[in-house]
Design a protein around this motif. Structure first.
Motif, short mmCIF file in Angstrom:
data_model
loop_
_atom_site.label_atom_id
_atom_site.label_comp_id
_atom_site.label_asym_id
_atom_site.label_seq_id
_atom_site.Cartn_x
_atom_site.Cartn_y
_atom_site.Cartn_z
N ILE A 158 0.84 -1.19 0.00
CA ILE A 158 0.00 0.00 0.00
C ILE A 158 0.88 1.24 0.00
N ASP A 159 0.27 2.36 -0.25
CA ASP A 159 1.01 3.61 -0.31
C ASP A 159 1.74 3.84 1.01
N SER A 160 3.00 4.23 0.91
CA SER A 160 3.83 4.39 2.11
C SER A 160 3.41 5.56 2.98
N ASN A 161 2.43 6.35 2.54
CA ASN A 161 1.91 7.43 3.39
C ASN A 161 0.97 6.88 4.47
N TYR A 162 0.58 5.62 4.35
CA TYR A 162 -0.32 5.01 5.32
C TYR A 162 0.49 4.13 6.29
N TYR A 163 -0.07 3.99 7.51
CA TYR A 163 0.61 3.25 8.57
C TYR A 163 -0.33 2.18 9.13
N PRO A 164 -0.39 1.01 8.51
CA PRO A 164 -1.35 -0.02 8.94
C PRO A 164 -1.00 -0.58 10.31
N ALA A 165 -1.98 -0.64 11.19
CA ALA A 165 -1.80 -1.21 12.52
C ALA A 165 -2.59 -2.50 12.69
N SER A 166 -3.76 -2.59 12.05
CA SER A 166 -4.60 -3.79 12.11
C SER A 166 -5.14 -4.06 10.72
N VAL A 167 -5.41 -5.34 10.45
CA VAL A 167 -5.93 -5.72 9.14
C VAL A 167 -6.95 -6.82 9.33
N GLY A 168 -7.97 -6.83 8.47
CA GLY A 168 -8.97 -7.88 8.48
C GLY A 168 -9.71 -7.89 7.16
N VAL A 169 -10.43 -8.96 6.89
CA VAL A 169 -11.17 -9.11 5.65
C VAL A 169 -12.67 -9.16 5.95
N ILE A 170 -13.43 -8.33 5.23
CA ILE A 170 -14.89 -8.36 5.29
C ILE A 170 -15.39 -8.47 3.86
N GLU B 213 -3.52 3.94 12.37
CA GLU B 213 -3.59 4.61 13.67
C GLU B 213 -2.94 5.99 13.65
N GLU B 214 -2.06 6.23 12.69
CA GLU B 214 -1.39 7.53 12.63
C GLU B 214 -2.37 8.64 12.27
N VAL B 215 -3.27 8.37 11.31
CA VAL B 215 -4.23 9.40 10.90
C VAL B 215 -5.64 9.07 11.37
N ASP B 216 -5.77 8.03 12.22
CA ASP B 216 -7.05 7.67 12.84
C ASP B 216 -8.13 7.46 11.77
N SER B 217 -7.83 6.52 10.86
CA SER B 217 -8.75 6.29 9.74
C SER B 217 -8.86 4.81 9.44
N LEU B 218 -9.99 4.45 8.80
CA LEU B 218 -10.18 3.11 8.25
C LEU B 218 -9.97 3.18 6.75
N LEU B 219 -9.21 2.24 6.21
CA LEU B 219 -8.92 2.19 4.78
C LEU B 219 -9.53 0.90 4.22
N TYR B 220 -10.24 1.03 3.11
CA TYR B 220 -10.82 -0.13 2.44
C TYR B 220 -10.10 -0.37 1.12
N PHE B 221 -9.70 -1.62 0.88
CA PHE B 221 -9.05 -2.02 -0.36
C PHE B 221 -9.86 -3.14 -1.01
#
Length: 646
Positions: free
Chosen positions: A272-284, A293-301
């Protein structure tokens, strides 16, 4: 070769993410993927995210520094919350579509339990169940389902961890300690793989480590992936609902692994783009959800599984073996480490409920216990290894007990009065390097003993008591060569048969009458295998009731007990001694010696008693002891009324 490798990765990624960037970078020339949707969590201070599945509804459970435990829908809208300052949590399925949630609240320094209920037509409810104080802040929590019981692993910032049994109590739910664990510092996530019962934990800067989750097994820690394979910042372990697939975050990558092939490397990697800092991952569904967690956001791929398994392998390592809860346990032995070894049972014919258990502490001496497990006498006679009992005809004594002594190579003798008082009769030396296994018997008007030398021979000796039992003597009768190490043995005096266990080979039988006439040779009647009798073969004992009986063996390699016909030739079944949650007694494992009687010992043991040494004393962890099991429970669960006994 490297270019071909990179191209292969690129092609694999193209099937997931729609192609590779034409511009090749210096390290790994792949496209940096952008999310299809980004949801701002509006300053809740999210630390961890777990996907949850209700009947007809998916949601996200968040550990929040500002909001506590928070449940969000897929759009990021708040559904329900519980206040606190939470950095780590875990979930476990309960009955009827509800979930058990564990969360560490920094404000109260407590691991809290909640029940989360919800569904397609119901507003979610987060019900507080109870909790337990923790001295150190917790960095990782994960549940483990062991048979029908729920366990929780907690790992602190200080590297100390615990395993708890989680269950409803009289008023609130309870966390009962099973064992302490040491992980070392910087553990940031954990998860339990159900198909092989492995606890996985991520520990920068070491890597991803696995160990047995079952407290009754050796830990067997293994480094699955080194830190230099993953980068500087990795963790966020999440196992999908099938229990077959592991996802983790590693720098700006999301990596997927089929659990059965963890050490072979990831089979799905998303950059993923290196501007993002993934802390947790899961599949829905067809989305991978990431918490930044750095920008307090949820990202969907967008995501489509690569070669998803058609039939997820959920089979546990061990095939089903019946479990029988222990009825009682003895006080722990005095010595630390591997100390308790072999028990014997003295039956009080006048007052059966006042019968005794003799148990060896192979670093100290012999302990005498009542049937409730209380210590009533102790003899500091040295490193006694095995002990056995035989009834005798005597005006004062009811029985004689013999024990192999490794401090001064020889045999210790004890006399048991009809009242139950045990008296030490002294030691006779043996011309033997290391006396080990021992079995005592009375046959043909002779009190005799078989003793194994740890170097590999069985010695037959007669015991002569004399008018004064303290002046007893030993007489060597014969020597039986054996190929492997022998500890467990027992004599069926009525049928004139000696059984002994060669630890890595199986159970042998010797006709003593033919042997004394110079014609008998041992015969292998039960061979070690991978199911019914797993090396090492340790304790052996005979359950005798009226004219029938069974041979019981400690199948140490799979923490079970194998039951054979009295002749030893027919396998009846096996079982494990399980935890008794109500009495606070743990299961038994890695059993050395055992003893059994078919006598009625009162209301607790009307069909007799099995006593087994416990190699790992848990709930809480302590020095080794012995577990007591009602034979009636064994008979019921194995349906022995229809089994062949003779």
């Amino acid at each position: 070769m490297k270019n071909k490798y990179y191209l292969l990765i690129c092609l694999l990624l193209s099937s997931i993410l729609g192609g590779c960037d034409a511009r090749w970078d210096q390290v790994l020339r792949v496209k940096k993927v952008q999310p299809i949707e980004k949801i701002d969590l509006q300053g809740i201070g999210a630390e961890q995210m777990l996907p949850v599945q209700f009947p007809g509804k998916s949601a996200l459970l968040i550990a929040s520094k500002n909001k506590g435990v928070l449940l969000l829908d897929s759009n990021g809208d708040h559904l329900v919350s519980a206040p606190g300052r939470v950095e780590t949590l875990a979930i476990q399925s309960l009955s009827q579509g509800s979930l058990l949630v564990a969360a560490y609240d920094e404000l109260s320094a407590e691991v809290k339990l909640y029940k989360l209920k919800g569904g397609i037509d119901r507003k979610p409810v987060l019900q507080y169940l109870g909790g337990r104080d923790e001295i150190s802040p917790q960095s990782a929590l994960c549940f483990y389902q062991n048979n029908d019981r729920t366990h929780l692993f907690t790992i602190g910032d200080d590297g100390l961890g615990h395993e708890y049994l989680v269950s409803p109590g009289p008023s609130t739910w309870e966390l009962v300690e099973i064992r302490p664990l040491y992980f070392g510092e910087q553990v940031n996530a954990c998860a339990v793989a159900p198909f092989n019962e492995k606890l996985l934990f991520s520990q920068p800067p070491i890597g991803i480590i696995s160990m047995n989750a079952d407290a009754e097994k050796d830990e067997e820690r293994k480094l699955l992936m080194q830190a230099d394979q993953l980068g500087e910042d990795f963790g966020g372990l999440w196992i999908d609902h099938s229990g077959n697939y592991l996802w983790l975050t590693a720098d700006a990558r999301l990596q997927g692994y089929e659990l059965k092939n963890l050490q072979e490397g990831s089979d799905q990697t998303i950059y993923i783009d290196s501007n993002y800092y993934p802390a947790s991952v899961g599949v829905i569904g067809k989305n991978i959800v990431v918490l930044d967690e750095e920008v307090d956001s949820l990202l969907y791929f967008e995501y489509e599984p690569l070669n998803p398994p058609e039939h997820p392998d959920l089979q546990l390592v061990d095939e089903f073996i019946p479990r029988i809860p222990a009825s009682a346990q003895t006080q722990p032995v005095s010595s630390a480490g591997d100390a308790a070894d072999d028990p014997a049972i003295w039956v009080n014919r006048l007052h059966p409920e006042q019968s005794l258990i003799l148990g060896t502490d192979k670093k100290y001496g012999l302990n005498i216990y009542g049937l409730s497990g209380q210590l009533v006498q102790q003899f500091a006679v040295g490193r006694v290894n095995n002990v056995d009992i035989s009834e005798i005809q005597h005006p004062t004594y009811s029985a004689i007990a013999a024990a192999s002594n490794r401090s001064t190579p020889g045999i210790d003798l004890f006399a048991i009065e009809k009242s139950g008082k045990v008296e030490y009769l002294g030691l006779q030396k043996l011309n033997m390097k290391d006396p080990y296994g021992l079995c005592l018997y009375y046959m043909d008007s002779r009190l005799s003993v078989w003793v194994s030398d740890k170097e590999g021979e069985l010695h037959q000796l007669d015991i002569h008591l004399g008018q004064d039992a303290r002046n007893w003597q030993l007489k060597h009768v014969s020597r039986l060569p054996v190929e492997g190490q022998v500890e467990g043995c027992v004599v069926d005096a009525q049928n004139g048969q000696l059984f002994y266990g060669e630890e890595d080979r199986g159970i042998w039988k010797l006709d003593l009458h033919r042997y004394s006439a110079g014609m008998g040779k041992p015969k292998l009647v039960a061979e070690v295998n991978t199911k019914s009798l797993v090396a090492d073969v340790e304790g052996l004992a005979l359950y005798l009731h009226e004219d029938s009986g069974y041979l019981v063996a400690s199948s140490q390699g799979n923490n079970s007990y194998a039951l054979f016909s009295r002749s030893g030739t027919e396998f009846i079944g096996n079982f494990r001694v399980d935890m008794n949650r109500e009495l606070g007694i743990d299961a038994s494992s890695e059993t050395d010696g055992l003893a059994v009687t078919g006598a009625n010992l009162g209301t607790e043991f009307p069909m007799g008693l099995l006593v087994v040494q416990d190699g790992r004393n848990r709930m809480p962890s302590g020095r080794q002891n012995f577990k007591l099991v009602s034979w009636q429970k064994i008979e019921n669960i194995l349906n022995l009324s229809s089994a062949t006994a003779n």
